[in-house]
Design an enzyme around this catalytic site. Structure first.
Site, PDB file in Angstrom:
ATOM      1  N   SER A 261      96.138 -37.488 -98.897  1.00  0.00           N
ATOM      2  CA  SER A 261      95.842 -38.163 -97.634  1.00  0.00           C
ATOM      3  C   SER A 261      94.395 -37.920 -97.219  1.00  0.00           C
ATOM      4  CB  SER A 261      96.816 -37.696 -96.545  1.00  0.00           C
ATOM      5  OG  SER A 261      96.746 -36.297 -96.400  1.00  0.00           O
TER       6      SER A 261
ATOM      7  N   ASP B  11     100.422 -19.619-111.212  1.00  0.00           N
ATOM      8  CA  ASP B  11      99.310 -20.467-110.782  1.00  0.00           C
ATOM      9  C   ASP B  11      97.993 -19.948-111.359  1.00  0.00           C
ATOM     10  OD1 ASP B  11      98.118 -22.436-108.563  1.00  0.00           O
ATOM     11  OD2 ASP B  11      97.043 -20.536-108.398  1.00  0.00           O
TER      12      ASP B  11
ATOM     13  N   LYS C  22      95.201 -21.524-114.295  1.00  0.00           N
ATOM     14  CA  LYS C  22      93.761 -21.619-114.058  1.00  0.00           C
ATOM     15  C   LYS C  22      92.990 -20.823-115.103  1.00  0.00           C
ATOM     16  CE  LYS C  22      94.498 -22.476-109.137  1.00  0.00           C
ATOM     17  NZ  LYS C  22      94.736 -21.828-107.817  1.00  0.00           N
TER      18      LYS C  22
ATOM     19  N   GLY D 151      93.495 -26.088 -99.729  1.00  0.00           N
ATOM     20  CA  GLY D 151      93.321 -26.848 -98.500  1.00  0.00           C
ATOM     21  C   GLY D 151      93.088 -28.305 -98.809  1.00  0.00           C
TER      22      GLY D 151
END
Lengths: 463, 463
Positions: free
Chosen positions: A21, A204, A208, A309
């Site tokens: 979004s 996670d 990475k 974020g």
């Protein structure tokens, strides 16, 4: 692939959650500026979502539930994938790349599991594959590794790449909270998900690490190649022990090129470790990420910023999108993933690390000699020993007390031992063997110690 | 421009000093690895120097004193320029670019003075122009700004981009030395040149600020556009005053996009400033560089590493060389410098800053009222005032003493005032006017204060 005759660059968006979004918002708000940078307008031609009614902010005519149909549209130049997970995304992206669509993805799990297949599909059709947002959110990291340091030899990439665990460990360090309390706090503040497994167990970070190691060492490294330990077992006592040593505890993703007799190899691992408080990574707290890179010529570099974020990750996605779109407009291609070095992966047992071991022992004559003997048997050299009385008895710092065979009362004490570097398997076997000693009441804590390129002497040591 | 039919990529090197000799070394030592990354071998076809006898490490048949002849050779694809200065380099590089040769340069002075002409020549012929090494040595910075953040809106770039001055200020802070002593120390250790003008007067940093501002704001900014103040006038008292305020003094290059009633504009300036000790830039000491970037979506980022040195700068040069060479081999072009935003430059007088002012005053009734009146007349709002007795007399922290019109003996005192932000011209005029007050014996120190995106309250304040 060269030129698109001035027409707008068509963008298909897969997934429209927190990051997606923001991508839609920025594509709209900064449309003119992005067009100037790309050399042609970016046109969002469709947004594939699972539940259309949940996206009132996206123009209804762009919303579709048919991701495969969207990806196949003729007017799509770049597919931006923000869905996550392996399937059905893998198939969609492979199809897109094979059909010459460039792909921008933030999907660390997919890249870490099957990046090779995606890269091959991109190479074959001449499309671009960018995924800066998959590691460390907004921090420009993959482009510097792949391009800025392309003329250098990277020897180490070590970083804090998971904000949830860094928040928890920072909270434990600053408040003395134990793991469960800090996790609860993280959940309350929105830094941990309801099921925190992917973060706290290191999945996670391991994805990475696989991506970073692949790019840094030109070798295909998958998440399965990465040794993985999470932070569930880190105790308040571990944090306190780290502080006593001038260290702090961080969950690190470490990728190193290791030189051995058989040539270079790659170590990729995720585990909590003590690092010196003087190291730049030590002061990275809360939900921030930071990655430290050491290269033969460039020396030590550090990159710091927000690792998660919506807007932050969208910034990285848009940077990749501009690059991919620009390549469409003026011709050109992004850097190819290259696995030409194809280095072997070192097993964790063969990786050289250092341990910090706290042992609860009977404080009686000869204990240190026994303990030291076990280390010696396993070929592990001790850097420092500190003995602490556990019942308010005296303690001597720096060098442990060991009064030979003089008769004394047995009291409780803690032996705090930091080793020199040794194969991880030898260190683990040493700890196992120590538990079998009569004088050892228990192993209070074991944590690896990482100097991150700093000499051992910075941590102090007995010679 | 696309493809070179598999032949080696020809590299011409202009200049072979501290950085150039490292470039030659790495080109040789890492030849195979670089070839793998580029897709074709890099072949050094010539090295132009002024004094051939000074380069025994370079094969004699590569050495030439005819730089123009070297640049014009048919087998040169990329010109690497490490000579520095404006002429004759400008002419050589313009010719090279016009003839379609790509250019890699570390020449901050030339880029800051006439980057527009170079960029135009590159755009016209389709050649690449890269100059990562011109700012902050080994730290990947221009590529992240130009590419990674291409989808974001940068609002501020602020950094420590000169190692010499940072070494001097760090030494002053840690030892209490004055400027002259610290400069001498820097010279002795090789951190300052015999003529330190370019560094200590801020010319070097101003060139870098011009380059950073140009890329960050898509506006052509030259060194002449950058307000420049060096560190010669920073005193031990300034450093002590900064410490008392919870700050440290750094020479900063600051580039900001400023929003005004007439639209956005750019402020670019180099000057010493107090920054909060809690800011990540505050802990960057010695010869290290660090640059802090704030972008609308990405938030705050920081890049840290070594800003100078032969191998370090060579790393940045080679990264650019690999990119330029790769574009020759597989087709494609690097990002174009773009000045499409073409924002106006704010004069320093109109730039909003904050001042820290130390005034030696007679400690008598009514002085603070007088002083405060001068600030008010100039429209400058005071954030904090602290009054210190200079002769061991009492002092009150936080809020100054001002006992109205009661008669008291005049004693010596120091008023330490931190302002809120105001136009720099108003602040300077305030300081001028203060020197005219009877009660003001002298202005002991004036330094700007930069919060760097942090709220004023972090510095404390009276409300």
């Amino acid at each position: 692939m060269v030129g698109n005759d001035g027409r707008p660059v068509g963008v298909a968006l897969l997934g429209c959650g927190v990051v997606g979004s923001q991508v839609v918002r920025l594509l709209t708000e900064q449309a003119d500026e992005l067009a100037a940078r790309v050399g042609a307008p970016l046109r969002l031609v469709g947004v594939a979502v699972r539940r259309p009614q949940r996206h009132p902010d996206v123009p209804a005519d762009l919303i579709t539930t048919d991701a495969a149909g969207l990806v196949a549209r003729e007017d799509v130049d770049v597919v931006v994938e923000l869905v996550g997970g392996i399937e059905p995304v893998r198939g969609l992206l492979l199809t897109a790349l094979k059909n010459g669509r460039s792909v921008v993805s933030a999907n660390k799990a997919l890249l870490a599991e099957d990046g090779a297949a995606l890269a091959a599909a991109a190479a074959e059709s001449g499309a671009d594959l960018y995924y800066e947002a998959s590691v460390a959110g907004a921090i420009p990291l993959l482009r510097p590794i792949q391009q800025s340091l392309a003329g250098d030899r990277i020897v180490r990439v070590a970083g804090i790449v998971n904000g949830t665990t860094n928040f928890i460990l920072s909270a434990m360090a600053s408040t003395g909270a134990n793991y469960a309390e800090a996790l609860e706090e993280a959940g309350r503040l929105g830094y941990a998900e309801a099921d925190p497994t992917a973060d706290v167990d290191g999945y996670d970070a391991a994805s990475k690490a696989a991506i970073l190691a692949s790019l840094a060492f030109h070798t295909r490294v998958t998440a399965d190649d990465v040794h993985r330990e999470g932070i569930r077992d880190v105790t308040a006592a571990d944090i306190a022990a780290a502080r006593a040593l001038g260290c702090t505890v961080k969950l690190l993703a470490i990728c190193e090129q290791v030189e051995g007799p058989a040539g270079p190899s790659v170590s990729a691992r995720v585990h909590p470790a003590m690092i010196p408080r003087s190291h730049p990574l030590a002061s990275v707290s809360g939900a921030y990420n930071a990655v430290f890179i050491e290269a033969a010529a460039a020396g030590q570099l550090m990159f710091y910023g927000q690792g998660a974020g919506g807007p932050q990750t969208a910034s990285a996605v848009l940077g990749d999108l501009v690059a991919a779109a620009r390549n469409r407009v003026i011709g050109g291609r992004g850097p190819r993933d290259s696995a030409h070095a194809d280095l072997p992966i070192v097993a964790m047992g063969d990786t050289r690390t250092r341990y910090h071991v706290s042992l609860d022992v009977s404080d009686r004559a000869g204990v240190l000699a026994q303990v030291a003997g076990v280390f010696a048997e396993h070929g592990v050299s001790i850097a420092t020993v500190r003995q602490e009385g556990r019942n308010g008895t005296g303690l001597e710092d720096g060098v442990a007390r060991d009064e030979g065979d003089g008769a004394r009362d047995a009291r409780d004490a803690t032996l705090v031992i930091v080793t020199h570097s040794a194969p991880d398997a030898a260190l683990a076997a040493t700890v196992d063997a120590l538990t079998g000693l009569d004088a050892v009441q228990g192993v209070a804590g074991v944590l690896r110690v990482e100097g991150l390129g700093r000499p051992v002497t910075e941590l102090g040591g007995v010679s």
